[in-house]
Write a protein that holds these residues in place. Sequence first.
Motif, PDB file in Angstrom:
ATOM      1  N   PHE A 145     110.169  56.235  70.873  1.00  0.00           N
ATOM      2  CA  PHE A 145     109.738  57.632  71.007  1.00  0.00           C
ATOM      3  C   PHE A 145     108.222  57.685  70.954  1.00  0.00           C
ATOM      4  O   PHE A 145     107.553  56.655  70.745  1.00  0.00           O
ATOM      5  CB  PHE A 145     110.360  58.499  69.908  1.00  0.00           C
ATOM      6  CG  PHE A 145     110.259  57.919  68.526  1.00  0.00           C
ATOM      7  CD1 PHE A 145     109.145  58.119  67.733  1.00  0.00           C
ATOM      8  CD2 PHE A 145     111.312  57.149  68.009  1.00  0.00           C
ATOM      9  CE1 PHE A 145     109.060  57.566  66.466  1.00  0.00           C
ATOM     10  CE2 PHE A 145     111.243  56.607  66.732  1.00  0.00           C
ATOM     11  CZ  PHE A 145     110.107  56.819  65.961  1.00  0.00           C
ATOM     12  N   GLY A 146     107.662  58.883  71.142  1.00  0.00           N
ATOM     13  CA  GLY A 146     106.208  58.967  71.110  1.00  0.00           C
ATOM     14  C   GLY A 146     105.686  60.300  71.570  1.00  0.00           C
ATOM     15  O   GLY A 146     106.339  61.337  71.439  1.00  0.00           O
ATOM     16  N   ALA A 147     104.491  60.258  72.146  1.00  0.00           N
ATOM     17  CA  ALA A 147     103.787  61.482  72.518  1.00  0.00           C
ATOM     18  C   ALA A 147     102.878  61.219  73.710  1.00  0.00           C
ATOM     19  O   ALA A 147     102.404  60.095  73.915  1.00  0.00           O
ATOM     20  CB  ALA A 147     102.963  61.986  71.341  1.00  0.00           C
ATOM     21  N   PHE A 148     102.633  62.273  74.473  1.00  0.00           N
ATOM     22  CA  PHE A 148     101.535  62.283  75.435  1.00  0.00           C
ATOM     23  C   PHE A 148     100.430  63.133  74.850  1.00  0.00           C
ATOM     24  O   PHE A 148     100.677  64.251  74.365  1.00  0.00           O
ATOM     25  CB  PHE A 148     101.952  62.867  76.788  1.00  0.00           C
ATOM     26  CG  PHE A 148     100.772  63.254  77.643  1.00  0.00           C
ATOM     27  CD1 PHE A 148      99.993  62.270  78.247  1.00  0.00           C
ATOM     28  CD2 PHE A 148     100.410  64.583  77.803  1.00  0.00           C
ATOM     29  CE1 PHE A 148      98.877  62.618  79.001  1.00  0.00           C
ATOM     30  CE2 PHE A 148      99.302  64.946  78.552  1.00  0.00           C
ATOM     31  CZ  PHE A 148      98.532  63.960  79.159  1.00  0.00           C
ATOM     32  N   VAL A 149      99.196  62.622  74.868  1.00  0.00           N
ATOM     33  CA  VAL A 149      98.040  63.380  74.400  1.00  0.00           C
ATOM     34  C   VAL A 149      96.985  63.393  75.495  1.00  0.00           C
ATOM     35  O   VAL A 149      96.724  62.369  76.126  1.00  0.00           O
ATOM     36  CB  VAL A 149      97.460  62.813  73.091  1.00  0.00           C
ATOM     37  CG1 VAL A 149      98.448  63.027  71.942  1.00  0.00           C
ATOM     38  CG2 VAL A 149      97.112  61.338  73.209  1.00  0.00           C
ATOM     39  N   ASN A 150      96.410  64.564  75.732  1.00  0.00           N
ATOM     40  CA  ASN A 150      95.447  64.690  76.826  1.00  0.00           C
ATOM     41  C   ASN A 150      94.019  64.396  76.396  1.00  0.00           C
ATOM     42  O   ASN A 150      93.094  64.501  77.194  1.00  0.00           O
ATOM     43  CB  ASN A 150      95.534  66.085  77.451  1.00  0.00           C
ATOM     44  CG  ASN A 150      95.072  67.173  76.508  1.00  0.00           C
ATOM     45  OD1 ASN A 150      95.172  67.049  75.293  1.00  0.00           O
ATOM     46  ND2 ASN A 150      94.559  68.264  77.062  1.00  0.00           N
ATOM     47  N   GLU A 151      93.831  64.013  75.130  1.00  0.00           N
ATOM     48  CA  GLU A 151      92.532  63.572  74.633  1.00  0.00           C
ATOM     49  C   GLU A 151      92.743  62.346  73.760  1.00  0.00           C
ATOM     50  O   GLU A 151      93.826  62.158  73.200  1.00  0.00           O
ATOM     51  CB  GLU A 151      91.855  64.675  73.815  1.00  0.00           C
ATOM     52  CG  GLU A 151      91.528  65.934  74.610  1.00  0.00           C
ATOM     53  CD  GLU A 151      90.758  66.948  73.772  1.00  0.00           C
ATOM     54  OE1 GLU A 151      89.856  66.529  73.007  1.00  0.00           O
ATOM     55  OE2 GLU A 151      91.072  68.149  73.870  1.00  0.00           O
TER      56      GLU A 151
END
Length: 205
Positions: free
Chosen positions: A99-105
Amino acid sequence: MRPASLPPALTSPSSSSFSPPPLAPLQITGYAPSTNSRLLSRALAEEIRLLLPARLQLHENWTLAYSLEQHGVSLATLYRRGMKGSFVLVVKDSAGGIFGAFVNEPFHPSGRYYGTGECFLWKASILPTRAIRFKAFPYSGINDYMILCDNTSLSVGGGDGKYGLWLDDIFEKGVSQSCMTFGNEPLSEEGEKFEVIGVELWRIG
């Protein structure tokens, strides 16, 4: 209250007859030949790609910026190696969950929340047929608690003392709770607290 409009990649397809050309297949690079634990497959990357902002979907290359196995146990190293761009964070727990995340910074020790509603959380599991069951949790619009980092931890999503995804500075322990930012379910099958087995950070483009 949800925002009036979601990021382009999360909206429903238009009824227009115009159909954009298909995206070129992704290339994921950066694993060392000796790396045993490879958390991100190209098939999983393609699932995540479909939810990215439209401008980032066009990028055909994802590069491994940080790997727990390749670069050592250090949050400071992850910060240093992920200095510029948009990123996908991938975590593996001791139950084998991914699992995880997308981060735009980039992740950096700001001591305050930053990032925009383009961020999201996700989880995936591999079915017996080898197909991927993929779930994503986009921005809810309830608060703006996207990314919070300091020298002791990083987190994505929050509110009421809960974290959508939280990792300690030595990538040993993690927390994932239902949070207001993304309206997500806990990402780990171990429960709200989990043991970290692997961490990767992928730069898009």
